[in-house]
Design a protein around this motif. Structure first.
Motif, short mmCIF file in Angstrom:
data_model
loop_
_atom_site.label_atom_id
_atom_site.label_comp_id
_atom_site.label_asym_id
_atom_site.label_seq_id
_atom_site.Cartn_x
_atom_site.Cartn_y
_atom_site.Cartn_z
N ALA A 33 0.86 -1.18 0.00
CA ALA A 33 0.00 0.00 0.00
C ALA A 33 0.90 1.23 0.00
O ALA A 33 1.98 1.21 0.60
CB ALA A 33 -0.91 0.01 1.23
N SER A 34 0.46 2.26 -0.67
CA SER A 34 1.27 3.47 -0.74
C SER A 34 0.37 4.70 -0.66
O SER A 34 -0.81 4.66 -1.03
CB SER A 34 2.10 3.51 -2.04
OG SER A 34 1.24 3.52 -3.17
N GLY A 35 0.96 5.75 -0.16
CA GLY A 35 0.25 7.03 -0.07
C GLY A 35 1.14 8.13 -0.61
O GLY A 35 2.37 8.10 -0.45
N GLU A 36 0.53 9.08 -1.29
CA GLU A 36 1.29 10.19 -1.87
C GLU A 36 0.69 11.53 -1.46
O GLU A 36 -0.52 11.64 -1.22
CB GLU A 36 1.29 10.11 -3.40
CG GLU A 36 2.16 9.04 -3.99
CD GLU A 36 2.29 9.19 -5.50
OE1 GLU A 36 1.63 10.10 -6.06
OE2 GLU A 36 3.05 8.41 -6.10
N ALA B 147 5.87 13.38 -2.14
CA ALA B 147 6.30 12.53 -1.02
C ALA B 147 5.56 11.21 -1.12
O ALA B 147 4.35 11.18 -1.37
CB ALA B 147 6.01 13.21 0.31
N ARG B 148 6.28 10.12 -0.95
CA ARG B 148 5.68 8.79 -1.04
C ARG B 148 6.01 7.99 0.21
O ARG B 148 7.15 7.97 0.67
CB ARG B 148 6.18 8.04 -2.26
CG ARG B 148 5.79 8.66 -3.59
CD ARG B 148 6.16 7.72 -4.74
NE ARG B 148 5.79 8.30 -6.05
CZ ARG B 148 6.61 9.00 -6.81
NH1 ARG B 148 7.85 9.20 -6.39
NH2 ARG B 148 6.21 9.48 -7.96
N ALA C 291 2.20 10.81 4.33
CA ALA C 291 2.92 11.43 3.22
C ALA C 291 2.82 12.95 3.28
O ALA C 291 3.77 13.66 2.91
CB ALA C 291 2.36 10.92 1.89
N ALA C 292 1.69 13.47 3.75
CA ALA C 292 1.55 14.93 3.89
C ALA C 292 2.57 15.46 4.89
O ALA C 292 3.15 16.53 4.70
CB ALA C 292 0.13 15.27 4.33
N ASP C 293 2.80 14.71 5.97
CA ASP C 293 3.81 15.12 6.95
C ASP C 293 5.20 15.06 6.34
O ASP C 293 6.05 15.94 6.58
CB ASP C 293 3.74 14.23 8.20
CG ASP C 293 2.43 14.39 8.96
OD1 ASP C 293 1.81 15.47 8.83
OD2 ASP C 293 2.05 13.46 9.68
N VAL C 294 5.46 14.00 5.55
CA VAL C 294 6.76 13.87 4.91
C VAL C 294 6.97 15.00 3.90
O VAL C 294 8.07 15.56 3.79
CB VAL C 294 6.88 12.50 4.21
CG1 VAL C 294 8.17 12.42 3.38
CG2 VAL C 294 6.84 11.38 5.23
N GLY D 41 9.88 19.29 1.73
CA GLY D 41 9.63 20.44 0.86
C GLY D 41 10.72 21.48 0.95
O GLY D 41 11.17 22.02 -0.07
N GLU D 42 11.16 21.76 2.16
CA GLU D 42 12.21 22.76 2.34
C GLU D 42 13.51 22.31 1.69
O GLU D 42 14.18 23.10 1.01
CB GLU D 42 12.42 23.01 3.84
CG GLU D 42 13.44 24.11 4.12
CD GLU D 42 13.58 24.39 5.60
OE1 GLU D 42 14.50 25.16 5.97
OE2 GLU D 42 12.78 23.84 6.39
N THR D 43 13.86 21.03 1.87
CA THR D 43 15.07 20.51 1.25
C THR D 43 14.98 20.56 -0.27
O THR D 43 15.92 20.99 -0.95
CB THR D 43 15.32 19.06 1.69
OG1 THR D 43 15.45 19.02 3.11
CG2 THR D 43 16.58 18.49 1.06
N GLY D 44 13.83 20.14 -0.80
CA GLY D 44 13.66 20.13 -2.24
C GLY D 44 13.71 21.52 -2.84
O GLY D 44 14.36 21.74 -3.87
N ARG D 45 13.04 22.44 -2.21
CA ARG D 45 13.06 23.81 -2.73
C ARG D 45 14.45 24.42 -2.65
O ARG D 45 14.85 25.21 -3.51
CB ARG D 45 12.05 24.66 -1.97
CG ARG D 45 10.60 24.38 -2.34
CD ARG D 45 9.65 25.39 -1.72
NE ARG D 45 8.29 25.20 -2.18
CZ ARG D 45 7.42 24.37 -1.63
NH1 ARG D 45 7.79 23.64 -0.58
NH2 ARG D 45 6.20 24.25 -2.10
N GLY D 46 15.18 24.06 -1.59
CA GLY D 46 16.55 24.56 -1.49
C GLY D 46 17.41 24.10 -2.65
O GLY D 46 18.17 24.88 -3.24
N LEU D 47 17.28 22.81 -3.01
CA LEU D 47 18.02 22.28 -4.15
C LEU D 47 17.63 23.00 -5.45
O LEU D 47 18.49 23.39 -6.26
CB LEU D 47 17.75 20.78 -4.31
CG LEU D 47 18.34 19.85 -3.25
CD1 LEU D 47 17.75 18.45 -3.39
CD2 LEU D 47 19.86 19.80 -3.38
N PHE D 48 16.33 23.19 -5.61
CA PHE D 48 15.86 23.81 -6.85
C PHE D 48 16.26 25.28 -6.92
O PHE D 48 16.69 25.77 -7.97
CB PHE D 48 14.35 23.67 -6.96
CG PHE D 48 13.78 24.27 -8.22
CD1 PHE D 48 13.92 23.62 -9.43
CD2 PHE D 48 13.13 25.50 -8.19
CE1 PHE D 48 13.42 24.17 -10.60
CE2 PHE D 48 12.63 26.05 -9.36
CZ PHE D 48 12.76 25.40 -10.56
#
Length: 263
Positions: free
Chosen positions: A37-40, A99-100, A206-209, A214-221
């Protein structure tokens, strides 16, 4: 004085029994299935309205040369994160962070049916007893007859049980496949329900993840986007014949670009 013993004599008894029995037999099967099972959770941001076309064009080139970013066959650049992925699509000019969260799930299903089992056989068996004419050691003819009778009855009992076993196995074999398939269908339904319930929980996780990565990803971008801004500005300056072009990055990460351009 030596004791003389006569040769033993044997008595053989043949017995028959009409076996006619019927009973209701339960055929039961249980199937256990497992799956994932997976959640996104995801967030998208369109950059076309906030970032100019020259910078977006430069951004694709920056991402292509930046470690960690990979361009897929679909032309989308992706960077894996701990728990998800960030992507940029040059065609749609969209930034997306996904996030998965996944987990193993297991469920079982049972099925049972009652079938009629019948056995009707004429059983035959024999038993043997031994005696001595002089009744040596208490081995009398009467005792031999009782022994032979008991042996024959025991053999009939064994034959009857074998007949019952064959019928039980036949009944099982005749219906096992249908019962097993029904058990599997029940297990699949149960697994689907379990997966749906678990996926609702995983979407919340996944919402918590997403909030965490999000901050890490935006920093990279944004680091790549800053390089794209720099490249776009320098390209503009050189294209328009600017002089005194210089570019320096301070310790705080701020890029200072200077040039002179006649208007």
């Amino acid at each position: 004085m030596a004791e003389l013993m006569c040769n033993p004599r044997r008595i053989q008894v043949r017995a028959t029994r009409q076996l006619a029995e019927a009973w209701d037999q339960e055929v039961r099967r249980r199937v256990v299935l497992s799956g994932e099972a997976s959640g996104e959770a995801r967030v998208r941001e369109r950059l076309a309205a906030t970032v100019g076309a020259p910078t977006l064009a430069a951004l694709a080139r920056v991402l292509a040369r930046t470690e960690g970013w990979q361009e897929g066959e679909d032309g989308v650049f992706r960077h894996r994160l701990d728990g998800g992925v960030i992507s940029f699509d040059p065609d749609s000019r969209e930034l997306e962070i996904v996030a998965r969260v996944s987990a193993r799930v297991e469920a079982s299903g049972e099925a049972v049916t009652i079938v009629r089992a019948e056995v009707g056989d004429l059983l035959r068996a024999s038993g043997t007893g031994t005696y001595y004419d002089d009744e040596w050691g208490g081995h009398t003819r009467e005792r031999a007859e009782r022994t032979a009778d008991l042996a024959a009855e025991s053999a009939l009992d064994d034959a009857a049980e074998r007949a019952r076993t064959r019928e039980r196995e036949r009944a099982e074999s005749a219906h096992a496949q249908d019962v097993r398939e029904q058990a599997r269908r029940n297990a699949e339904d149960s697994l689907a329900a379990t997966r749906r319930k678990r996926e609702r929980e995983l979407r919340a996780q996944a919402a918590d993840v997403l909030a965490a990565i999000g901050e890490t990803g935006r920093g990279l971008f944004h680091r790549a986007l800053a390089e794209a801004y720099r490249d776009a500005i320098l390209a503009y300056a050189r294209t328009h014949g600017a002089t005194g072009v210089s570019c320096a990055e301070g310790a705080d990460g701020v890029v200072d670009i200077q040039f002179e351009l006649e208007v």
